[in-house]
Design an enzyme around this catalytic site. Sequence first.
Site, PDB file in Angstrom:
ATOM      1  N   HIS A 118       0.839  -1.203   0.000  1.00 13.98           N
ATOM      2  CA  HIS A 118       0.000   0.000   0.000  1.00 13.98           C
ATOM      3  C   HIS A 118       0.872   1.251   0.000  1.00 13.98           C
ATOM      4  CE1 HIS A 118      -3.800   2.065   1.872  1.00 13.98           C
ATOM      5  NE2 HIS A 118      -3.801   2.104   0.538  1.00 13.98           N
TER       6      HIS A 118
ATOM      7  N   ASP B  64      -5.575   4.486   3.951  1.00 14.34           N
ATOM      8  CA  ASP B  64      -6.994   4.630   3.653  1.00 14.34           C
ATOM      9  C   ASP B  64      -7.705   5.201   4.873  1.00 14.34           C
ATOM     10  OD1 ASP B  64      -6.603   3.526   1.167  1.00 14.34           O
ATOM     11  OD2 ASP B  64      -7.261   1.496   1.755  1.00 14.34           O
TER      12      ASP B  64
ATOM     13  N   HIS C   5     -14.158   4.821   0.487  1.00 15.14           N
ATOM     14  CA  HIS C   5     -13.099   5.260   1.421  1.00 15.14           C
ATOM     15  C   HIS C   5     -12.276   6.337   0.703  1.00 15.14           C
ATOM     16  CE1 HIS C   5     -10.832   2.375  -1.055  1.00 15.14           C
ATOM     17  NE2 HIS C   5      -9.716   3.004  -0.633  1.00 15.14           N
TER      18      HIS C   5
ATOM     19  N   HIS D   5      -8.368   7.157  -0.364  1.00  9.16           N
ATOM     20  CA  HIS D   5      -6.953   6.781  -0.416  1.00  9.16           C
ATOM     21  C   HIS D   5      -6.138   8.070  -0.399  1.00  9.16           C
ATOM     22  CE1 HIS D   5      -3.355   4.510  -1.585  1.00  9.16           C
ATOM     23  NE2 HIS D   5      -3.082   5.554  -2.393  1.00  9.16           N
TER      24      HIS D   5
END
Length: 264
Positions: free
Chosen positions: A157, A161, A236, A238
Site C-alpha cells: 500500500h 486509507d 473510502h 486513499h
Amino acid sequence: MASGSRVAGKHRGSSRLSRKTAGYAGVAALATTGVVAAVAAPAFAADHSAPSVEETGQTAIVVADGLQDDIEVQAASQQVAAEAVAAQAQAEAEAKQRAAEAKRAAEAKAKTEREAAERAARDEERKRLNTFVAPIEGSYVSTQYGAGGGMWSSGSHTGIDFHADEGTSVHAVGAGVIVEAGWGGAYGNNVVIKHNDGTYTQYGHMVSLNVSVGEKVTAGQQIGLSGSTGNSSGPHLHFEARTGPQYGSDINPLAYLRSHGVGV
C-alpha cells in the site's frame, strides 16, 4: 575790613547770578517740553507781579523733579510690558514645541502599532498557509501505509486509507495549487496538490471533484467527495504523501501529517 566786605559781596553776587542762570536754564528746558506753561501759569495768575529769579528757578526745579519721576514710572511700565510680551512669546514657543513633540510621539506610536499589526497579519497569513488538517474530519485510518496484498500493483500500500462513507467531504490538508484533477486509472477520480513546502499529496477514489488544475487551495478547503471509483473494494479515501507529483515518490503519510501538526 572794607576789602573783605567787597570780596564777600562779590561772592554773594556770584551766587545769586548762578541761581538766576540755573533758574532761567530750568525754565527754558521746561518751556521746551511745555511743562512750565501748565505748571507755572497758576502761580503767575495768582500773583500779577513778575516772579523773582529765585522763585522761578525753584519752580523749575520742582517741576523738573516731577517730570523725572513721571519718566521713570513710564520707563518702568514699558519695561514691565516688554517683559510680559517676551514671557508670552516664550510661553507660545514652548507650547508649540510641546505640541510638536506630542505630535511626533503620537506618530511614532501609531507607526509602531501599525508595524505590529502588519507583522501580526503576516504571521497569521504564514500560519494559515502552513497550517495542515486531516483530509477527512473525525475519521480514522482503516488501512496502514505499506500493507501487503494482491490488491496493489506495487505489492504494498503506497498510502493510507481513511474510513469514509460515500459523499463525505474531502479536504486539502494544506495550502497549495492543484497539479492534477480527474481520472487517475486505479485511483479513480483523484486530485494531486503541490504544497507550499514543495511536497505533494494525492487523494483517490472520489465520486466527484470540486477543483481543477491550476487552482489554488487553502488548508481545509473541500476538493471533492469520497467514493469508490477506480480499483476500490468500497467507499473510502486513499491518501498519499509524495516528494514529487508522480506515482512511486510516496513517503509515509502518517509521519507526514504528524510532522505538520496533524494528530491522526
